[in-house]
Design a protein around this motif. Structure first.
Motif, mmCIF file in Angstrom:
data_model
loop_
_atom_site.group_PDB
_atom_site.id
_atom_site.type_symbol
_atom_site.label_atom_id
_atom_site.label_comp_id
_atom_site.label_asym_id
_atom_site.label_seq_id
_atom_site.Cartn_x
_atom_site.Cartn_y
_atom_site.Cartn_z
ATOM 1 N N LEU A 125 8.279 -4.417 3.220
ATOM 2 C CA LEU A 125 8.858 -4.629 1.897
ATOM 3 C C LEU A 125 10.372 -4.733 2.020
ATOM 4 N N PRO A 126 11.027 -5.361 1.050
ATOM 5 C CA PRO A 126 12.493 -5.491 1.101
ATOM 6 C C PRO A 126 13.172 -4.137 0.922
ATOM 7 N N LEU A 127 14.229 -3.897 1.670
ATOM 8 C CA LEU A 127 14.991 -2.657 1.528
ATOM 9 C C LEU A 127 15.645 -2.570 0.160
ATOM 10 N N SER A 128 16.008 -3.726 -0.409
ATOM 11 C CA SER A 128 16.677 -3.758 -1.716
ATOM 12 C C SER A 128 15.714 -3.559 -2.869
ATOM 13 N N GLY A 129 14.421 -3.514 -2.584
ATOM 14 C CA GLY A 129 13.437 -3.331 -3.647
ATOM 15 C C GLY A 129 12.510 -4.524 -3.766
ATOM 16 N N GLY A 130 11.271 -4.263 -4.107
ATOM 17 C CA GLY A 130 10.301 -5.333 -4.241
ATOM 18 C C GLY A 130 8.930 -4.862 -3.816
ATOM 19 N N PRO A 131 7.917 -5.686 -4.073
ATOM 20 C CA PRO A 131 6.542 -5.282 -3.756
ATOM 21 C C PRO A 131 6.285 -5.226 -2.255
ATOM 22 N N ALA A 132 5.343 -4.373 -1.875
ATOM 23 C CA ALA A 132 4.978 -4.211 -0.472
ATOM 24 C C ALA A 132 3.863 -5.166 -0.092
ATOM 25 N N GLN A 133 3.961 -5.714 1.124
ATOM 26 C CA GLN A 133 2.886 -6.520 1.681
ATOM 27 C C GLN A 133 2.174 -5.684 2.736
ATOM 28 N N VAL A 134 0.863 -5.581 2.613
ATOM 29 C CA VAL A 134 0.068 -4.745 3.511
ATOM 30 C C VAL A 134 -0.794 -5.642 4.391
ATOM 31 N N PHE A 135 -0.614 -5.514 5.700
ATOM 32 C CA PHE A 135 -1.421 -6.273 6.642
ATOM 33 C C PHE A 135 -2.361 -5.297 7.355
ATOM 34 N N ARG A 136 -3.659 -5.476 7.100
ATOM 35 C CA ARG A 136 -4.655 -4.586 7.698
ATOM 36 C C ARG A 136 -5.019 -5.069 9.097
#
Length: 355
Positions: free
Chosen positions: A130-141
């Motif tokens: 996810l961006p350090l400045s803020g934003g949604p997380a992307q999860v890779f399983r």
């Protein structure tokens, strides 16, 4: 009943006496000759900048910019940012869902590669970006099986050392989270079917040569490989620890889910780092003619040329070896992550033995 209690106490005390005798009489590695000597270089190239206690919440030094150090915490949503003097700090909150936070528990480590944050959820297993400045997380399983080492070579490309349950050992993978492509190494790792415990080590990246370097904890060996998982070179450290004494406990056979050691093994190398094409290894073994007091009150760092694999001398860092967890170089700064404190130094590049 009283007689049975006395017998149990006697057996317990006897066990303590036997264990104490074995520990005291065992040939401790730095109380005997280790079969090598190191050449000590002058180490006046560091000037202290500051230090801070780690406390109970600091997880590890997770990254840096020329002016800031990022510290991850046991809370996956919280990053601390501070300057190299540890005088000014601020909190950075990450946006993670409650379900993701609950699934992470304490089985993760966080690395900041500005402007991105990578959370390595090694037990899920997954990579969260996810961006350090803020934003949604992307999860890779990832496929089943935890992983122990991870390095981001690009925002969406990672090198992992991951458990393959089919072979009960760990291998290196290259993961592309944008294309979902996973490449498995071929003949890069030595396999012992012990979950990768006997071949555990430290993974670092040489930005000069664009290659990764893996240094074993229990052997006097290291090797380098490129980002396509092809082995480039092999090298040896100056000590004589050519064989690991590692063994699996009989109670945990290889077909079980949990693997444990039969007993403690001797750590030969601790952490390592790369700077200007040189490999630096924190050695835990004393040279035969090294001053015991000097060695015990400092951390011995051995230097190797990654082009020739030749030993180029050693120097001491002013932190006791048992306190050191990781050592980092950020631009012209050295940061030592200890078990109780974090230390920062400015490097005098003109006189530095790191060059």
């Amino acid at each position: 009943m009283r007689k049975a209690i006395i017998i149990l106490l006697s057996l317990f005390l006897s066990a303590i006496i036997i264990v104490t005798f074995l520990v005291q009489s065992a040939p401790l590695p730095n109380k005997v000759r280790n079969g090598f000597d190191r050449t000590i270089l002058p180490a006046s190239f560091l000037t202290p900048l500051g230090n801070m206690p780690t406390g109970d919440s600091i997880q590890l030094v997770s990254g840096a910019t020329p002016t800031q150090i990022f510290l991850s915490t046991t809370d996956p949503t919280l990053i601390l940012s501070t300057d190299y003097h540890f005088k000014q700090s601020k909190r950075i909150k990450l946006a993670l869902s409650k379900g993701l936070i609950d699934s992470l528990q304490r089985y993760f480590f966080t690395i900041i590669d500005s402007p991105f944050v990578h959370i390595y959820a090694y037990n899920l297993p997954a990579i969260i970006t996810l961006p350090l400045s803020g934003g949604p997380a992307q999860v890779f399983r990832l496929p089943p099986g935890g992983y122990s080492k991870a390095y981001a070579i690009a925002p969406d490309q990672f090198i992992l050392r991951k458990l393959d349950r089919k072979i009960s050992d760990q291998q290196f993978l290259k993961v592309n989270t944008s294309t979902s492509e996973i490449t498995v190494e071929k003949n890069l790792s030595t396999l012992h079917q012990d979950g990768g415990m006997s071949t555990d080590g430290s993974l670092t990246y040489d930005t000069t040569g664009k290659k990764l370097v893996y240094t074993y904890f229990y052997l006097n060996q290291y090797f380098s490989f490129d980002t396509s998982l092809q082995k480039l070179q092999e090298g040896h450290t100056i000590d004589t620890s050519t064989h690991s004494r590692f063994q699996l406990a009989e109670a945990t056979a290889r077909n079980e889910n949990v693997l444990t050691r039969q007993g403690p093994d001797q750590l030969v190398n601790n952490t390592s780092f790369v700077y200007n094409g040189k490999l630096f290894i924190h050695s835990l073994l004393k040279g035969d003619h090294e001053q015991a007091g000097k060695f015990s009150s400092n951390s011995a760092i051995d230097k190797y040329d990654l082009h020739t694999n030749q030993y180029q001398g050693s120097f001491y860092l002013p932190v006791r070896a048992e306190k050191v967890r990781h050592i980092y170089i950020f631009n012209d700064k050295m940061v030592i992550e200890g078990r109780d404190y974090i230390y920062s130094y400015v490097i005098n590049t003109r006189d530095s033995v790191l060059n």
